[in-house]
Design an enzyme around this catalytic site. Structure first.
Site, PDB file in Angstrom:
ATOM      1  NE  ARG A   1       4.921   6.073  -5.381  1.00 31.22           N
ATOM      2  CZ  ARG A   1       5.396   6.995  -6.191  1.00 31.22           C
ATOM      3  NH1 ARG A   1       4.773   7.287  -7.312  1.00 31.22           N
ATOM      4  NH2 ARG A   1       6.509   7.622  -5.916  1.00 31.22           N
TER       5      ARG A   1
ATOM      6  CE  LYS B   1      -1.229 -11.392 -11.634  1.00 32.16           C
ATOM      7  NZ  LYS B   1      -0.397 -10.650 -12.592  1.00 32.16           N
TER       8      LYS B   1
ATOM      9  CB  SER C   1      -2.824  -1.386 -16.987  1.00 32.31           C
ATOM     10  OG  SER C   1      -3.413  -2.566 -17.478  1.00 32.31           O
TER      11      SER C   1
ATOM     12  CG  HIS D   1      -1.973  -1.039   1.203  1.00 35.75           C
ATOM     13  ND1 HIS D   1      -2.538  -1.584   2.325  1.00 35.75           N
ATOM     14  CD2 HIS D   1      -2.591  -1.638   0.161  1.00 35.75           C
ATOM     15  CE1 HIS D   1      -3.455  -2.470   1.982  1.00 35.75           C
ATOM     16  NE2 HIS D   1      -3.499  -2.530   0.679  1.00 35.75           N
TER      17      HIS D   1
END
Ligand code: NAD
Length: 470
Positions: free
Chosen positions: A65, A105, A361, A63
């Site tokens: 970022r 993921k 993405s 976490h």
């Protein structure tokens, strides 16, 4: 067969190897290494009058970022350790290519071949509902994408489910990436991972010292390649390496077996053959081999693009290639890498080489947040400016040019041109950051360790800037 290092153990060992070469405090390294949040779920799905309980996961590895980011895998082999290893790789991958996300993921433990499209849709939508309920998805929280067994179709189902539950959320299109282009996707995402593999490999092959050290000439032209897994990543790696790099793909391995042709395999034709026949065996002018024989084919470049742990300590010695391109995540185990390094084989590591997918993405996420396609504002302006410039030069020189030359010289950039250019820039910049550590740091003898150190420096610096670790 001896016990093999699992994918999770391999990632952990590789991390420890690189971490030992840094000067960060043990607590900070531990915080970077562990998964920050793991959500294991088991939900029912009704098919006809029967219920099936599906096991699934979403892991947010880091976490430091936000949002976190990472694909969703559909495979009967999914387990918590696999998803954790993949999520960890996403953290390092994002850091390496300066994509401002933490790693995540998802995994759904199903064999896609056993379900109809309607059933897959039901599972995907239910999985999304679980993610929304636990706040594990959202444009600023956690943004999934495709991985093994999923693609744009599944991403469209995720988006639609999310939007039904979050009616009116202005940035909702940014809750998932890898969407179809007509459903808030971006041109160039489907090919992005394979194209990134091509840019990374091409950069390595452009270097005189590196290629000479393994007995190869500079450049990709004429280099022989063998690919395992002709799915999204493997097919685009092959197509683009042939079309833009001049490589020759002489072997392809798929679920039903391996095919070989020393004169080269036309990947575009093979993809059509596979779609029509459900496999690759029997492709005209090719020799059939056992599925596992792909590793021992004599070639310059081996591209594992299927799943993890495909090159292990029991088959590593059979490899005759000079370079292994980790298009898949974790295809070379830590044990195998020890053997390969002694053999002088270069391994271009997954966390760098397949980062093209997350890079594009990121572009898609930015497009969704800005609510405008790349190139819309400037394309015509640029085209008119280039046209005026060409007219001026022609007037001053008294020369003429053909319409084709004019079109080439005055073209403004479309979305796909900008996406490819951003991806190329990203892959080249990241390669040289890794190479600097490879060349400069004592005790770094492989690209994976150099890549890990490059990523660790960035993640550690984030933690220190946040003031969590002084
Ligand atoms: P995919 O499902 O599109 O393709 C995988 C292919 O591998 C399939 O064609 C499958 O039949 C084949 N395969 C499976 N087991 C095999 C075996 N034992 N031998 C030969 N072929 C086999 O998946 P994908 O999206 O191309 O992902 C492949 C790998 O790349 C995974 O490790 C994934 O994590 C990684 N990856 C994917 C992306 C992405 O954008 N899709 C991004 C980064 C990394």
């Amino acid at each position: 067969m001896n016990k093999q290092a699992s994918f999770f153990e391999s990632v952990s060992r590789n991390f420890d190897k690189a971490a030992a070469l840094t000067k960060y405090p043990a607590g900070l390294l531990e915080q970077i290494k562990v998964s920050n949040a793991v959500y294991k779920m088991q939900f029912p799905v009704k098919f006809g009058n029967k219920y099936e309980v599906i096991e699934a996961f979403r892991v947010q590895h880091s976490h430091h970022r936000l949002p976190t980011k990472g694909g969703i895998r559909f495979s009967h082999l999914v387990d918590q350790h696999e998803v954790e290893a993949l999520a960890a790789l996403m953290t390092y991958k994002c850091a390496l290519v300066d994509v401002p996300f933490g790693g995540a993921k998802g995994g759904v433990k199903i064999s896609t071949r056993k379900y109809t499209v309607d059933q897959l849709e039901k599972i995907t939508r239910r999985y999304t509902v679980e993610l929304v309920r636990k706040n594990f998805i959202g444009p600023g929280i956690d943004v999934p994408a495709p991985d093994y067994g999923t693609g744009p179709r599944e991403m469209a189902w995720i988006l639609d489910t999310y939007q039904q539950l979050k009616n009116g959320e202005l940035d909702s299109a940014a809750c998932v990436t890898g969407k179809p282009t007509n459903t808030s996707g971006i041109k160039g995402r489907t090919e992005a991972t394979g194209r990134g593999v091509f840019y990374g490999l091409r950069e390595f092959l452009s270097l005189k010292d590196e290629t000479k050290a393994i007995g190869l000439d500079v450049g990709m032209e004429g280099k022989t390649m063998v690919i395992q897994g002709l799915g999204n990543v493997g097919s685009y790696t092959g197509l683009i390496s042939i079309e833009e790099g001049g490589a020759k793909v002489i072997g392809v391995s798929e679920i039903d077996g391996t095919i070989y042709n020393k004169d080269g395999i036309d990947i575009a034709k093979l993809l059509k053959y596979k779609a029509a026949n459900g496999g690759i065996l029997g492709f005209p002018d090719s020799t059939a081999m056992d599925r596992d024989d792909w590793v021992s084919i004599e070639c310059d470049i081996l591209v594992p693009a299927a799943l993890e742990s495909q090159i292990h300590k029991n088959n590593a010695k059979k490899i005759k290639a000079k370079i292994i391109c980790e298009a898949a995540n974790g295809p070379v185990t830590a044990d195998a890498e020890d053997i390969l390094l002694k053999m002088g084989v270069v391994v271009l590591p997954d966390m760098y080489l397949n980062a093209g997918g997350v890079t594009v993405s990121y572009f898609e996420w930015l497009k969704n947040l800005s609510h405008i396609r790349f190139g819309r504002m400037e394309k015509r302006f640029d085209q008119n400016a280039y046209s005026n410039l060409v007219d001026l030069v022609l007037k001053m020189t008294g020369k003429t040019i053909s319409q084709k030359e004019r079109t080439f010289l005055t073209k403004g950039a479309d979305e796909v041109d900008l996406v490819r250019s951003g991806l190329e820039e990203t892959m080249i910049t990241a390669f040289h950051q890794i190479r600097d550590n490879y060349k400069r740091k004592k005790n770094v003898h492989d690209y994976r360790t150099a890549a890990f150190i490059t990523a660790l420096d960035k993640v550690a610096s984030d933690y220190m800037t946040l003031g969590i670790f002084p």
